[in-house]
Design a protein around this motif. Structure first.
Motif, short mmCIF file in Angstrom:
data_model
loop_
_atom_site.label_atom_id
_atom_site.label_comp_id
_atom_site.label_asym_id
_atom_site.label_seq_id
_atom_site.Cartn_x
_atom_site.Cartn_y
_atom_site.Cartn_z
N LYS A 246 0.54 4.14 -2.81
CA LYS A 246 0.28 5.53 -2.43
C LYS A 246 1.33 6.45 -3.05
CE LYS A 246 -0.66 8.44 1.56
NZ LYS A 246 -0.74 8.51 3.02
N HIS B 194 0.61 6.76 -6.66
CA HIS B 194 -0.56 7.62 -6.87
C HIS B 194 -0.16 9.09 -6.78
CE1 HIS B 194 -4.64 9.02 -6.93
NE2 HIS B 194 -4.51 9.59 -5.75
N ASN B 195 0.62 9.43 -5.77
CA ASN B 195 1.09 10.82 -5.63
C ASN B 195 1.94 11.22 -6.83
OD1 ASN B 195 -0.20 11.16 -3.20
ND2 ASN B 195 1.57 10.51 -2.00
N SER C 242 0.82 -1.22 0.00
CA SER C 242 0.00 0.00 0.00
C SER C 242 0.85 1.27 0.00
CB SER C 242 -0.95 0.00 1.20
OG SER C 242 -0.22 -0.10 2.40
#
Length: 184
Positions: A98, A101-102, A94
């Motif tokens: 994350k 994604h950023n 995860s």
């Protein structure tokens, strides 16, 4: 998606139970089990998800028989098991997702390769992110989430604007021919 998986598991359980159900309902006499199992293994059965017939070996049918015999719910016992890690990503934890994604939010115009390379550099710098995933894993995860390369509309030239307007208004064909087979 869960309903499809549950239905598929039930189908396998029902198929297996239908094969050995006769033995459970009417247990064979002493020393006749091997003969009955061999008769079942010589038959072919309709595959539950494909439209074809498949055979099952004697040892497989015997394993199903004893598994169902020991269970209170034989159809469920004979069904397929769902993996304990079903729906989880092993290659990307995860924290990595994350970070990716950023990275995508800040640079949506980057290619998958550029995202993968920058993620690998980030993993080297931040060891808590874990192991760097492969390019294909990064590409797969990004496509799953709809993170596709976005072309920036900033800094378009006057010619690019005119060309895109023309393309939207007109029907563009790669070729035209007056007669059938005129291109050959």
């Amino acid at each position: 998606m869960t309903q499809k998986i549950e239905g598929r598991i039930t189908d396998w359980g029902e198929l297996r139970f239908s094969i050995i159900g006769g033995l459970l309902a009417n247990p064979p006499k002493h020393n006749q089990l091997g003969y009955e199992l061999e008769k079942l293994s010589n038959q072919q059965y309709l595959h539950p998800t494909k439209n074809c017939r498949v055979p099952f070996s004697l040892s497989t049918i015997e394993r199903w028989y004893y598994k169902a015999l020991k269970s209170d719910k034989p159809v469920q016992a004979l069904g397929r098991k769902v993996r304990s890690d079903f729906g989880e990503s092993k290659a990307m934890n995860s924290a990595l997702l994350k970070h990716l994604h950023n990275q995508y939010k800040n640079y949506p115009h980057w290619s998958y390769q550029l995202h993968a390379d920058n993620l690998a550099v980030s993993v080297e710098q931040k060891l808590e992110l874990g192991k760097a995933p492969s390019y294909s894993t990064v590409q797969r995860r990004m496509k799953e989430r709809g993170w596709v390369k976005k072309y920036s509309s900033a800094k378009k030239t006057k010619g690019q604007i005119l060309a895109s307007d023309r393309l939207e208004k007109l029907e563009v064909r790669s070729f035209e021919a007056e007669y059938v087979n005129a291109l050959w």
